[in-house]
Design a protein around this motif. Structure first.
Motif, PDB file in Angstrom:
ATOM      1  N   PHE A 169      16.846  73.406  29.892  1.00  0.00           N
ATOM      2  CA  PHE A 169      16.746  74.863  29.744  1.00  0.00           C
ATOM      3  C   PHE A 169      18.062  75.497  29.291  1.00  0.00           C
ATOM      4  N   THR A 170      18.925  74.741  28.641  1.00  0.00           N
ATOM      5  CA  THR A 170      20.190  75.274  28.131  1.00  0.00           C
ATOM      6  C   THR A 170      20.288  75.014  26.633  1.00  0.00           C
ATOM      7  N   VAL A 171      21.097  75.822  25.961  1.00  0.00           N
ATOM      8  CA  VAL A 171      21.303  75.647  24.524  1.00  0.00           C
ATOM      9  C   VAL A 171      21.868  74.263  24.234  1.00  0.00           C
ATOM     10  N   GLU A 172      22.869  73.869  25.028  1.00  0.00           N
ATOM     11  CA  GLU A 172      23.541  72.587  24.792  1.00  0.00           C
ATOM     12  C   GLU A 172      22.597  71.398  24.944  1.00  0.00           C
ATOM     13  N   SER A 173      21.813  71.408  26.020  1.00  0.00           N
ATOM     14  CA  SER A 173      20.883  70.290  26.236  1.00  0.00           C
ATOM     15  C   SER A 173      19.782  70.283  25.189  1.00  0.00           C
ATOM     16  N   GLY A 174      19.348  71.465  24.770  1.00  0.00           N
ATOM     17  CA  GLY A 174      18.325  71.536  23.729  1.00  0.00           C
ATOM     18  C   GLY A 174      18.806  70.933  22.425  1.00  0.00           C
ATOM     19  N   GLN A 175      20.066  71.203  22.085  1.00  0.00           N
ATOM     20  CA  GLN A 175      20.631  70.661  20.844  1.00  0.00           C
ATOM     21  C   GLN A 175      20.772  69.143  20.933  1.00  0.00           C
ATOM     22  N   ALA A 176      21.275  68.654  22.070  1.00  0.00           N
ATOM     23  CA  ALA A 176      21.501  67.206  22.222  1.00  0.00           C
ATOM     24  C   ALA A 176      20.195  66.424  22.229  1.00  0.00           C
ATOM     25  N   LYS A 177      19.219  66.899  22.992  1.00  0.00           N
ATOM     26  CA  LYS A 177      17.945  66.173  23.094  1.00  0.00           C
ATOM     27  C   LYS A 177      17.135  66.263  21.807  1.00  0.00           C
ATOM     28  N   MET A 178      17.238  67.396  21.111  1.00  0.00           N
ATOM     29  CA  MET A 178      16.526  67.522  19.838  1.00  0.00           C
ATOM     30  C   MET A 178      17.127  66.601  18.799  1.00  0.00           C
ATOM     31  N   ALA A 179      18.446  66.454  18.814  1.00  0.00           N
ATOM     32  CA  ALA A 179      19.108  65.537  17.880  1.00  0.00           C
ATOM     33  C   ALA A 179      18.612  64.106  18.103  1.00  0.00           C
ATOM     34  N   LEU A 223       9.658  68.758  23.392  1.00  0.00           N
ATOM     35  CA  LEU A 223      10.971  68.951  24.005  1.00  0.00           C
ATOM     36  C   LEU A 223      10.742  69.734  25.298  1.00  0.00           C
ATOM     37  N   ALA A 224      10.744  69.015  26.412  1.00  0.00           N
ATOM     38  CA  ALA A 224      10.397  69.604  27.703  1.00  0.00           C
ATOM     39  C   ALA A 224      11.629  70.193  28.389  1.00  0.00           C
ATOM     40  N   GLY A 232      15.657  76.246  22.969  1.00  0.00           N
ATOM     41  CA  GLY A 232      15.205  76.216  21.586  1.00  0.00           C
ATOM     42  C   GLY A 232      16.279  76.645  20.596  1.00  0.00           C
ATOM     43  N   VAL A 233      17.215  77.502  21.041  1.00  0.00           N
ATOM     44  CA  VAL A 233      18.334  77.893  20.178  1.00  0.00           C
ATOM     45  C   VAL A 233      19.123  76.646  19.789  1.00  0.00           C
ATOM     46  N   GLY A 234      19.372  75.777  20.762  1.00  0.00           N
ATOM     47  CA  GLY A 234      20.072  74.526  20.484  1.00  0.00           C
ATOM     48  C   GLY A 234      19.238  73.585  19.637  1.00  0.00           C
ATOM     49  N   ILE A 286      18.055  70.914  14.334  1.00  0.00           N
ATOM     50  CA  ILE A 286      17.116  70.787  13.205  1.00  0.00           C
ATOM     51  C   ILE A 286      17.796  71.196  11.910  1.00  0.00           C
ATOM     52  N   GLU A 287      18.562  72.308  11.963  1.00  0.00           N
ATOM     53  CA  GLU A 287      19.273  72.776  10.770  1.00  0.00           C
ATOM     54  C   GLU A 287      20.338  71.772  10.333  1.00  0.00           C
ATOM     55  N   GLN A 288      21.067  71.224  11.311  1.00  0.00           N
ATOM     56  CA  GLN A 288      22.112  70.241  10.997  1.00  0.00           C
ATOM     57  C   GLN A 288      21.524  68.979  10.364  1.00  0.00           C
ATOM     58  N   ALA A 289      20.300  68.634  10.787  1.00  0.00           N
ATOM     59  CA  ALA A 289      19.643  67.439  10.240  1.00  0.00           C
ATOM     60  C   ALA A 289      18.966  67.723   8.906  1.00  0.00           C
TER      61      ALA A 289
END
Length: 347
Positions: free
Chosen positions: A220-230, A184-185, A250-252, A257-260
């Motif tokens: 580099f944002t919580v929101e983008s981290g959550q969306a891209k990780m999903a 996750l870059a 990484g917070v996102g 990860i937790e939601q999944a």
């Protein structure tokens, strides 16, 4: 966060080595003794008060946890020294505004400048202006286009971040056949992201049993981290390790990860956020380590500026002058050493 490849130029120091206690200590006497070798009687900056130094500090707007920590580290380090006066500007991401702020510091005739430019290329000319005015510049992290624009550069090692993340993951998975990792870059248009990925890919080459099977770029944002990780989790039903470039995004990522409901892999972060350190210490989830891009470099920049202003070198080195380049080491923080670094974590 601008990377200067350590293989091209750089004096490597660990995060601990660039603290005032270890990095800028030694004899403060200017008296010589012909019976001693030169390396033993060089003047070096130390904690005890010396010549008063006024340091001008100009950084960008603290719109990211790491940048806020950078400014905080500089202020707190300056407060440590009774012989340092810090003239600090209001942070700005507008290059014209930051140039104006630096020109004001030049007109005030500060002794030394510490500059973390919003844009290294755009601020090169004002760095040159300061140097030509006889004010040495410590260029912090985002590098100017010309080495004539600064006396010393100090910053992080983006390539080293990727390299050390790969080595940590590689050692954990070296005995697992056909291991898979994902990445996750950060923002792909930034050189620092490209360098982190290159270091990661080069490091993985040492482990032929490991294959990188997917990569997504966040912002580099919580929101983008959550969306891209999903998206990564949906596309990759099985993998063994994740490297995330930035602890804020990484917070996102951890939320996704937790939601999944996934816990079947290990995660390594990047930069050194307090939240990451706390999660690593708790050891109750997938995050097992993070690779530093230490904001303590700003404290070390103040140390270097003070040494410059006092005309001193660094204790423990034979040179009479401070180095021209200092590249901070990208240490891996895991459960074994997290307590050592906890106080440096940024919010």
């Amino acid at each position: 966060m601008q990377q200067l490849n350590a293989s091209r130029r750089g004096l490597l120091f660990g995060a601990a080595a660039v603290s005032a206690g270890a990095f800028l200590t030694g004899c403060t006497s200017n008296e010589s003794d012909d019976d001693k070798p030169a390396a033993n009687d060089q003047p070096a900056a130390a904690d005890k008060p010396g010549k008063p130094v006024t340091i001008g500090y100009a950084g960008p707007q603290a719109d990211h946890g790491w940048l806020n920590a950078i400014n905080d580290q500089a202020k707190k380090r300056a407060e440590k020294y009774s012989d340092v006066t810090l003239e600090i500007t209001e942070g700005s991401n507008d290059t014209a505004a930051q140039i104006g702020q630096i020109e004001t510091l030049i007109n005030k005739k500060v002794d030394v400048l510490v500059v973390l430019p919003a844009d290294g290329k755009a601020l090169t000319q004002v760095g040159l202006k300061a140097m030509r005015a006889g004010i040495p510049v410590v260029n912090l992290d985002r590098i100017f286009n010309s080495p004539q624009a600064y006396r010393c550069w100090i910053g992080g090692d983006n390539y080293g971040m990727g390299l050390n993340a790969a080595h940590y993951i590689g050692e954990k998975l070296k005995d697992k056949p056909d291991a898979k990792v994902i990445e996750l870059a950060g923002l792909d248009n930034l050189e620092l992201t490209q360098q982190r990925t290159k270091g990661f890919d080069d490091g993985l080459k040492n482990y032929p049993n490991i294959k990188k099977v997917a990569r997504q770029a966040a912002e580099f944002t919580v929101e983008s981290g959550q969306a891209k990780m999903a998206q990564l989790l949906q596309a990759q039903s099985q993998f063994d390790a994740l490297w995330n470039h930035d602890d804020d995004q990484g917070v996102g990522a951890l939320r996704a990860i937790e939601q999944a409901g996934r816990d079947d892999f290990l995660m390594v972060g990047g930069a050194g956020a307090l939240s990451a350190f706390q999660a690593i210490k708790a050891d109750s989830g997938v995050l097992k380590a993070t690779v530093l891009y230490p904001p303590t470099m700003a404290a070390s920049a103040i140390d270097l500026a003070r040494a410059l202003g006092q005309g001193k070198g660094i204790g423990g080195l034979a040179e009479f002058e401070i180095p021209s380049t200092v590249t901070c080491y990208s240490a891996v923080v895991d459960k074994e050493n997290v307590d050592q670094y906890m106080s440096t974590g940024f919010k």
